[in-house]
Design an enzyme around this catalytic site. Structure first.
Site, PDB file in Angstrom:
ATOM      1  N   ASP A 162      14.763   1.402 -38.268  1.00  0.00           N
ATOM      2  CA  ASP A 162      14.759   2.321 -37.473  1.00  0.00           C
ATOM      3  C   ASP A 162      15.968   2.492 -36.841  1.00  0.00           C
ATOM      4  OD1 ASP A 162      12.004   2.565 -38.145  1.00  0.00           O
ATOM      5  OD2 ASP A 162      11.396   1.683 -36.329  1.00  0.00           O
ATOM      6  N   TYR A 202      10.521 -10.146 -39.638  1.00  0.00           N
ATOM      7  CA  TYR A 202      11.154  -9.304 -38.368  1.00  0.00           C
ATOM      8  C   TYR A 202      11.209 -10.406 -37.352  1.00  0.00           C
ATOM      9  CZ  TYR A 202      11.501  -4.657 -40.177  1.00  0.00           C
ATOM     10  OH  TYR A 202      11.843  -3.575 -41.003  1.00  0.00           O
ATOM     11  N   ARG A 232      13.425   0.761 -44.823  1.00  0.00           N
ATOM     12  CA  ARG A 232      14.377   1.272 -44.022  1.00  0.00           C
ATOM     13  C   ARG A 232      14.149   0.490 -42.610  1.00  0.00           C
ATOM     14  NH1 ARG A 232      11.722   7.411 -42.583  1.00  0.00           N
ATOM     15  NH2 ARG A 232       9.722   6.666 -42.196  1.00  0.00           N
ATOM     16  N   ARG A 281       7.631  -2.945 -33.140  1.00  0.00           N
ATOM     17  CA  ARG A 281       7.933  -2.490 -31.932  1.00  0.00           C
ATOM     18  C   ARG A 281       6.777  -2.377 -30.967  1.00  0.00           C
ATOM     19  NH1 ARG A 281      12.151   1.769 -33.008  1.00  0.00           N
ATOM     20  NH2 ARG A 281      12.092   2.135 -30.551  1.00  0.00           N
TER      21      ARG A 281
END
Lengths: 262, 262
Positions: free
Chosen positions: A53, A112, A51, A199
């Site tokens: 966010d 990412y 997933r 993050r």
């Protein structure tokens, strides 16, 4: 006997509460399943590679589903599917797979990318970019990131206490200033990532810069396994899931580095 | 004695009815003047280098205004001004100018860029890009564009009958496929452009490709001076005013070509 299909999709996260289906809110998975059900006229359940966010975008997210439908014209199928999707979600590849393929379990790595515009003024053409006026040092950020390489317990960078398995293996991490000097991109490639982990790593890099800490602080924060020592979770808007890999990661990394450093 | 200032601004055209002030609609000039008046506390009138049509974006638009204010800290002034502007408009440069400088009359050239995604599926990260599924031939489009070079009456590409002066001088025109094969960019640099002219040129290129006409058709359409012979006006969303130049155009073109062809 159903056929397994893998889809590659991209999306802007801004208008969605994340990728994963949830009751009462709009997610990427809801939109994809709705479009598939309408097109195939079956009840379709999708499995995503993982997933993303709320607010996070993806350049290449992978999912699979099983269906009784035998898709003969794949280009036409993609056209019809995209016509049923909102403008900010697009399917760009479909492939037949064996039942041994599993979008989540077969994945070897995730890549990412977090982008920061580090200049005195925003650029209105930017998409999925965090604006930071404060002058950052990409070399120091890159140095701090190297302490994360390898297999570690990333409890210090998790956002929820309910995840007991916090060991991740980071294969590649890099912070680099763009050739025009105005952007810093942070690439992280690993086998898996905890909720909000990228993050929080970016937020820790920003904390190290703003508080003028040593890059080595990243190592100390990692080893402490204490979320309270890490920085604030950086805004979702700067984050993109670049790709999910099902093959050799080293080959991918070499190819990727060759591309960004040319 | 007032001081003349030049501003360089950028904007996304999507939410505006063009750059030029009009009664009852929202334009870029309205937003800029409103922000300047609020900040300077004077009634400020701005002169733009030229107007961009509804929906057209700009990477570098230039304007000037006169004010009694002596701006001492220019970075701080820009910060305050940007804080008063919507997210899709940003001022990135301010410079003191002699009264001989005039944003419109002193301009030596304008550079417009039109971008087409020419692939089977859109890219959700694109901004200011037209999507065209039909396979285009960038070489043929480039050949057609070369017939526009030099000083001509561009009546065939105007959209309104009320403009009597239709002579423009085109210094550079190029259509080029991107290295990944998925985009075609059309660059046109000239001394001035008629209302909708770049979009009508692009629409004519698309007509030439879709109807499989010879690139020479562009020359015949130009010479006919008849708007009816040209193609439909291409969508504003693909068009960006790249820059307005106040210096030697040749130098700019050489530098630009060097950059895009590296």
């Amino acid at each position: 006997m159903t056929q397994r299909y893998a889809l590659k999709i991209q999306y802007l996260g801004k208008n969605y509460k994340g990728s994963q289906k949830q009751v009462g809110v709009n997610t990427i998975q809801d939109e994809i399943e709705k479009a598939l059900c309408t097109l195939i006229k079956e009840s379709i359940k999708t499995i995503f590679s993982g997933r993303t966010d709320a607010g996070v975008s993806a350049r290449c997210q992978v999912l699979h589903f099983d269906s009784n439908l035998i898709i003969e014209n794949e280009a036409k199928f993609l056209n019809s599917l995209n016509a049923l999707l909102p403008d900010d979600i697009r399917v760009f590849e479909i492939a037949k797979k064996d039942k041994t393929f599993h979008a989540q379990k077969s994945a070897m790595f995730r890549h990412y990318k977090y982008t920061i515009r580090n200049d005195f003024v925003e650029n209105v053409f930017d998409r999925c970019v965090l604006f930071c006026k404060y002058k950052l040092n990409a070399n120091r950020m890159n140095e701090a990131l190297q302490y994360l390489l390898g297999e570690h317990d990333f409890s210090a960078f998790k956002s929820k206490s309910d995840n007991p398995a916090c060991v991740c293996n980071i294969y590649f991490a890099q912070a680099k200033r763009s050739s025009d000097g105005k952007y810093i991109t942070i690439d992280i490639i690993g086998n898996r990532f905890l909720y909000n982990m990228v993050r929080t790593i970016v937020g820790t890099l920003l904390m190290i810069e703003k508080d003028n800490l040593e890059p080595l602080s990243m190592f100390e924060i990692l080893k402490s396994k204490e979320r309270a020592n890490a920085g604030a979770t950086a805004d979702a808007k700067g984050l993109i899931l670049e790709t999910v890999g099902y093959d050799n990661c080293l080959e991918y990394i070499n190819k990727y580095i060759g591309k960004v450093h040319k």
